[in-house]
Design a protein around this motif. Sequence first.
Motif, PDB file in Angstrom:
ATOM      1  N   UNK A  60       0.832  -1.206   0.000  1.00  0.00           N
ATOM      2  CA  UNK A  60       0.000   0.000   0.000  1.00  0.00           C
ATOM      3  C   UNK A  60       0.869   1.260   0.000  1.00  0.00           C
ATOM      4  N   UNK A  63       2.415   2.584  -3.175  1.00  0.00           N
ATOM      5  CA  UNK A  63       1.619   3.275  -4.199  1.00  0.00           C
ATOM      6  C   UNK A  63       0.797   4.415  -3.618  1.00  0.00           C
ATOM      7  N   UNK A  64       1.046   4.743  -2.351  1.00  0.00           N
ATOM      8  CA  UNK A  64       0.205   5.751  -1.709  1.00  0.00           C
ATOM      9  C   UNK A  64       1.081   6.790  -1.023  1.00  0.00           C
ATOM     10  N   UNK A  65       1.136   7.993  -1.557  1.00  0.00           N
ATOM     11  CA  UNK A  65       1.957   9.007  -0.884  1.00  0.00           C
ATOM     12  C   UNK A  65       1.488   9.209   0.563  1.00  0.00           C
ATOM     13  N   UNK A 153       6.698   6.333  -3.810  1.00  0.00           N
ATOM     14  CA  UNK A 153       5.263   6.630  -3.805  1.00  0.00           C
ATOM     15  C   UNK A 153       5.008   8.098  -4.105  1.00  0.00           C
ATOM     16  N   UNK A 154       5.924   8.949  -3.685  1.00  0.00           N
ATOM     17  CA  UNK A 154       5.696  10.385  -3.872  1.00  0.00           C
ATOM     18  C   UNK A 154       5.703  10.757  -5.350  1.00  0.00           C
ATOM     19  N   UNK A 155       6.680  10.226  -6.060  1.00  0.00           N
ATOM     20  CA  UNK A 155       6.776  10.552  -7.485  1.00  0.00           C
ATOM     21  C   UNK A 155       5.974   9.589  -8.360  1.00  0.00           C
ATOM     22  N   UNK A 156       5.350   8.602  -7.739  1.00  0.00           N
ATOM     23  CA  UNK A 156       4.563   7.656  -8.529  1.00  0.00           C
ATOM     24  C   UNK A 156       5.440   6.721  -9.341  1.00  0.00           C
TER      25      UNK A 156
END
Lengths: 465, 465
Positions: A60, A63-65, A153-156
Amino acid sequence: MNSRYLLTLSLIFTLFVNMGAQHQVPIPTPEQLQWQNTELAALVCWDMHVFDGEFYVQKEVRITPVKDYNTFDPKNYDMDQWIKSLKDAGFKTAIFTVSHETGFFFHQSNATPYCMKALKWQEGKGDILRDFKASCEKYGILPGVYIGTRWNAFYGVHDFKVEGVGTFAEHRQQYYNTMIENVVEEIFANYGDWAIVWFDGGAHSPEQGGPDVLSIFDKLQPNSLFYHNLQRSDMRWGGSETGTVPYPSWGTFPYLSTGAGESAKKEIRANNYQLLKTGDPNGNYYMPAMSDAPLRGHGGHDWFWEPNREDIIYPLDKLVKMYYNSVGHNTTLILGVTPNTDGIIPEPDVKRLKEFGDEIKRRFDSPVKSVSGEGYQLSIKFANKQNINQVVLMEDISKGERVRKFILEGKTKGGWHMIFEGSCIGNKFIHRFDDKEVSAVRLKVLESIGKSQILEFSVYDVTNP
Amino acid sequence: MNSRYLLTLSLIFTLFVNMGAQHQVPIPTPEQLQWQNTELAALVCWDMHVFDGEFYVQKEVRITPVKDYNTFDPKNYDMDQWIKSLKDAGFKTAIFTVSHETGFFFHQSNATPYCMKALKWQEGKGDILRDFKASCEKYGILPGVYIGTRWNAFYGVHDFKVEGVGTFAEHRQQYYNTMIENVVEEIFANYGDWAIVWFDGGAHSPEQGGPDVLSIFDKLQPNSLFYHNLQRSDMRWGGSETGTVPYPSWGTFPYLSTGAGESAKKEIRANNYQLLKTGDPNGNYYMPAMSDAPLRGHGGHDWFWEPNREDIIYPLDKLVKMYYNSVGHNTTLILGVTPNTDGIIPEPDVKRLKEFGDEIKRRFDSPVKSVSGEGYQLSIKFANKQNINQVVLMEDISKGERVRKFILEGKTKGGWHMIFEGSCIGNKFIHRFDDKEVSAVRLKVLESIGKSQILEFSVYDVTNP
């Protein structure tokens, strides 16, 4: 008996000549030597999600900032407490996760805004990497830095790739790669020397559409250890996160690199990463395994701090066993420790680490006798009968892992008896066994590539082993 | 003649009674009134890409994060210079792009790291939004804030949507929306009152999978103007970026909102946004058009500063014409001005703005005569023959746009002659015409909804018009 040994001796000499000529054993670099001597390294794991108040679910978080990075507010932050805890427990190296998978960087960056500058904490002037480095120097701990580039996660970014398609993805990937290169350059250029740099899950290289971090490493940290990408891997993951490897675990490996976990080539993935665990005595690359496990891994597997999980700290006896099956199996034991939201390594963890360090000292600091030497046989004789229950063997791996087959024997009233028949010694082999009363012990190297170089052959009589 | 006017008068009274009862004209809010009186507003456009050394290509910048945000280093940054330039040129409102499409926010944010905190500039303590607000107060300019949420190259958001698919996209969208809500809350809560808040391209609402910015607006900026989302739009885009609207351009609109540019409903998109340009006299919503254009829009269209583009600053005569076709057509003229990389509005732009402001003053500050009044006819008589070439009409739009049809006549030796036959007056209608020698002028309101309320009926004799 004697004739058999003479025969063996002849065979060994033959091997010396033949194999020595045919097969040069891989030699570790000075940095790899230092690493193998480290034996105990701590991987200090911290990331923003530790502070989010939710139980960490890796897939999770990948993929989750993180919702609010200002939940990062460790009020009693004390880096010296972290490093002193490790020093007191006998660790020689500490590696800090300057970034893991949230994408946040625990340093002052001019390349990514998602760093300490963004925080209210310490008015945006904090630099945990700087503090970590300084504290390691203060306490004489070798400093390592762990950099996550594979998940962000931040930059995807997912498994090295930005999410999205077409020109958007192409431009964004380029941006991300450059950002990573710039961040890596900061970390390598602005904080002095690192004993090891660790790109978890490997670092994609330009050929794979990734950033070119190896060039930056070569330029700025030429005397460090690089872990790892497809071009270079100074050590290898030991194939599990149990803190152990099976015996034997050769320091050599047949491939230049290992690939990243699940995306490794099938020869490496096969049988639950068996090749990573065992290595290959005929491998052309010196790339010793690392045995890693989180300290909070007994009935759980927390690399990152969670509240009320002190019960999953490994019990002392399990840690000791882990030591035998990691350091004693020619690998470095990497224990994950994780500061809490208060900013310190929790007291129960510190206590357990200290108990562990003390116990290792107690078990290994006072051999009954130690010798070293080269060739096919090393003996230790005692004036009187001597109880023993533990042996430590070390090759001088600066000459490579040479030993392929050996036996350990103890002399009792009834003559020589086999204690252990082994293959790999490498940097360190530890064997413990039931109390045995002997007047002498001997190591016989039955096969080796070139003359075996035994740096240490120690026997112990450990009380309450 | 007289009988015809009597007939008209009767008709008008009939209309008063009938239509007044049937149809209540939409009334602007006090904030909309203030906005319409603004007449001249500046949209101060700045974003990180101004500093990237490359010519701005919007569709590229929308999908490509800025390589190095520390290229932002305006060495002679002087906010007072910006705002004083606008004040000196007669602007009453200034709107600053706290964020445009790169995703960078020009304020101190605790919700997005991609903000002033990330910069080396002013040691990360800079806050251009704060400076802007303070300077507007100092110079008596109404401050507005423009917030881009629709495009965000940094977060990979394209037309409101994060790029990517599945759970990744779902989580990331949620994160982005919350981040935007938090940023908006900061901007609305920490900087005092805004005269206008401008979400360019609209702000998606929760029903559309977007952030809930309107609730935050309602809570924190209840006395401001909201532009815009599908629930509310206090003004409308004038359908072009030419700084003009055609005549007539009614302040009323038949829909609650306009949608965002190319994604607007087809009735709005039709004929190159004709409905945005003209409005609809029977529209139920008071939502006047805005005529926007970049000052550097003559043979180019630069909302954002580029080097060596002074040649595309609109010539004075074009700006004056623009004024007639925007302010004179019942809209506010919004001129885009853009500071350079040095941190100031370039001298040629300042000079042109000042020339423009001076010329508008020269043309409008000294009417030959002004009257006001209500009802169907207003007359101005001169003691002697008077040359005139310009008329300004204003309705008291606090009572709504009432006039539907009017004529302007001038009395010459030969009797009354038509000067102009029009429909909409609204906040302001300006008509210029060839020199005419008259002894009187009169405005006849031929159709209106309720009694017409003429706030101003001025005639001018402008030299060198």
